[in-house]
Design a protein around this motif. Structure first.
Motif, PDB file in Angstrom:
ATOM      1  N   THR A  96       0.847  -1.024   0.012  1.00  0.00           N
ATOM      2  CA  THR A  96      -0.191  -0.122  -0.065  1.00  0.00           C
ATOM      3  C   THR A  96       1.047   1.163   0.060  1.00  0.00           C
ATOM      4  O   THR A  96       0.409   2.456  -0.174  1.00  0.00           O
ATOM      5  CB  THR A  96      -0.751  -0.189   1.125  1.00  0.00           C
ATOM      6  OG1 THR A  96       0.110  -0.001   2.383  1.00  0.00           O
ATOM      7  CG2 THR A  96      -1.829  -1.224   1.328  1.00  0.00           C
ATOM      8  N   MET A  97       2.213   1.232   0.246  1.00  0.00           N
ATOM      9  CA  MET A  97       3.129   2.280   0.152  1.00  0.00           C
ATOM     10  C   MET A  97       3.424   2.792  -1.281  1.00  0.00           C
ATOM     11  O   MET A  97       3.678   1.777  -2.112  1.00  0.00           O
ATOM     12  CB  MET A  97       4.429   2.050   0.974  1.00  0.00           C
ATOM     13  CG  MET A  97       4.032   1.600   2.386  1.00  0.00           C
ATOM     14  SD  MET A  97       5.653   1.053   3.194  1.00  0.00           S
ATOM     15  CE  MET A  97       6.475   2.667   3.608  1.00  0.00           C
ATOM     16  N   SER A  98       3.597   4.091  -1.411  1.00  0.00           N
ATOM     17  CA  SER A  98       3.912   4.698  -2.852  1.00  0.00           C
ATOM     18  C   SER A  98       4.325   6.176  -2.794  1.00  0.00           C
ATOM     19  O   SER A  98       3.663   6.770  -1.753  1.00  0.00           O
ATOM     20  CB  SER A  98       2.820   4.440  -3.713  1.00  0.00           C
ATOM     21  OG  SER A  98       1.630   5.305  -3.416  1.00  0.00           O
ATOM     22  N   LYS A  99       5.250   6.411  -3.393  1.00  0.00           N
ATOM     23  CA  LYS A  99       5.726   7.621  -3.467  1.00  0.00           C
ATOM     24  C   LYS A  99       6.128   8.295  -1.813  1.00  0.00           C
ATOM     25  O   LYS A  99       5.311   9.198  -1.449  1.00  0.00           O
ATOM     26  CB  LYS A  99       5.059   8.685  -4.126  1.00  0.00           C
ATOM     27  CG  LYS A  99       5.324   8.441  -5.763  1.00  0.00           C
ATOM     28  CD  LYS A  99       4.762   9.193  -6.707  1.00  0.00           C
ATOM     29  CE  LYS A  99       4.683   8.845  -8.276  1.00  0.00           C
ATOM     30  NZ  LYS A  99       4.251   9.930  -9.137  1.00  0.00           N
ATOM     31  N   GLU A 100       6.765   7.577  -0.962  1.00  0.00           N
ATOM     32  CA  GLU A 100       6.356   8.090   0.481  1.00  0.00           C
ATOM     33  C   GLU A 100       7.254   9.136   0.647  1.00  0.00           C
ATOM     34  O   GLU A 100       6.772  10.205   1.403  1.00  0.00           O
ATOM     35  CB  GLU A 100       6.845   7.039   1.433  1.00  0.00           C
ATOM     36  CG  GLU A 100       6.196   5.749   1.608  1.00  0.00           C
ATOM     37  CD  GLU A 100       4.807   6.067   2.136  1.00  0.00           C
ATOM     38  OE1 GLU A 100       4.324   6.746   2.917  1.00  0.00           O
ATOM     39  OE2 GLU A 100       3.685   5.433   1.162  1.00  0.00           O
ATOM     40  N   ALA A 101       8.366   9.464   0.016  1.00  0.00           N
ATOM     41  CA  ALA A 101       9.015  10.536   0.304  1.00  0.00           C
ATOM     42  C   ALA A 101       8.454  12.037  -0.207  1.00  0.00           C
ATOM     43  O   ALA A 101       8.363  12.801   0.456  1.00  0.00           O
ATOM     44  CB  ALA A 101      10.502  10.552  -0.670  1.00  0.00           C
TER      45      ALA A 101
END
Length: 230
Positions: free
Chosen positions: A185-190
């Motif tokens: 579910t993680m994406s483009k966290e930065a």
């Protein structure tokens, strides 16, 4: 990818060479950089000579150059290379962190050959890469995030940024951390962390620059976070 599609798109992650990986079409005004970028691309492919500037979207470079001119700046950089040399020639001091031992050695060699003493490149892997307790400098005017573990680097460096400082995240149209995530579910966290910081701190702002990339024959995006911490 068939040859015609590759010629038009430059890779499987974009619609065309004028589109970023997030699907955005580059502003037409940025085509003014095409002659320069095409020449750099040709020199790189034929002679192995990369341009002596950061491999960022071309229109990002003067923004950061003007920021560095304003006053002596302390810089931290995640991911070393031509940008390290370029930054060291303009900044008060540059702390660069690199997770490729070979590339760290190469960059240090290039700094030595040019008698540049304002930059240091430290090789670090895993959590040591973004553990800023391992370096002596603990406050920065400018952070360049262009390596591994980008969202971890954002988390680590934000508390150390000085008032009226700047963070630049390269390749913000892509998700360079995908292989480090612990959840699907993680994406483009930065990118999300920079945007959240901007939203939570009045006076801070996000700027996304979309331009041709120096030395490459396609476009890309970079995200700037202008911090206001008065």
């Amino acid at each position: 990818m068939n040859p015609i599609t590759k010629l038009i798109a430059g890779g499987p992650s974009r619609k065309s060479r004028l589109h970023s990986e997030s699907g955005n079409l580059m502003p037409w005004k940025e085509l003014r950089h095409l002659p320069r970028v095409a020449m750099e691309f040709t020199q790189s492919r034929l002679f192995g000579v990369r341009p002596p500037v950061p491999w960022w979207p071309v229109s990002v470079i003067p923004i950061i150059e003007e920021f560095l001119k304003a006053q002596p700046r302390d810089v931290i950089e995640f991911g070393s290379g031509s940008s390290t040399i370029w930054l060291a020639e303009r900044a008060k001091a540059v702390n660069s962190i690199e997770d490729s031992k070979k590339w760290a050695e190469t960059t240090n060699k290039r700094l030595k050959e040019r008698s540049i003493s304002t930059a240091t490149v430290r090789h670090a892997e895993g959590s040591d890469y973004y553990d800023l307790g391992l370096i002596s400098q603990q406050s920065f005017d400018l952070a360049i995030i262009d390596g591994s573990w980008r969202w971890r680097c954002v988390e680590s460096v934000l508390p150390l940024m000085k008032p009226s400082s700047l963070i630049y995240l390269d390749n913000s149209d892509a998700d360079k951390d995908r292989h480090h995530y612990s959840s699907t579910t993680m994406s483009k966290e930065a990118q999300k962390r920079l945007v959240r910081y901007s939203e939570a701190h009045p006076g801070s702002r996000i700027e996304v620059v979309h331009s041709l990339i120096s030395g490459e024959l396609h476009s890309g995006e970079g995200m700037l976070l202008w911090l206001n911490r008065d």
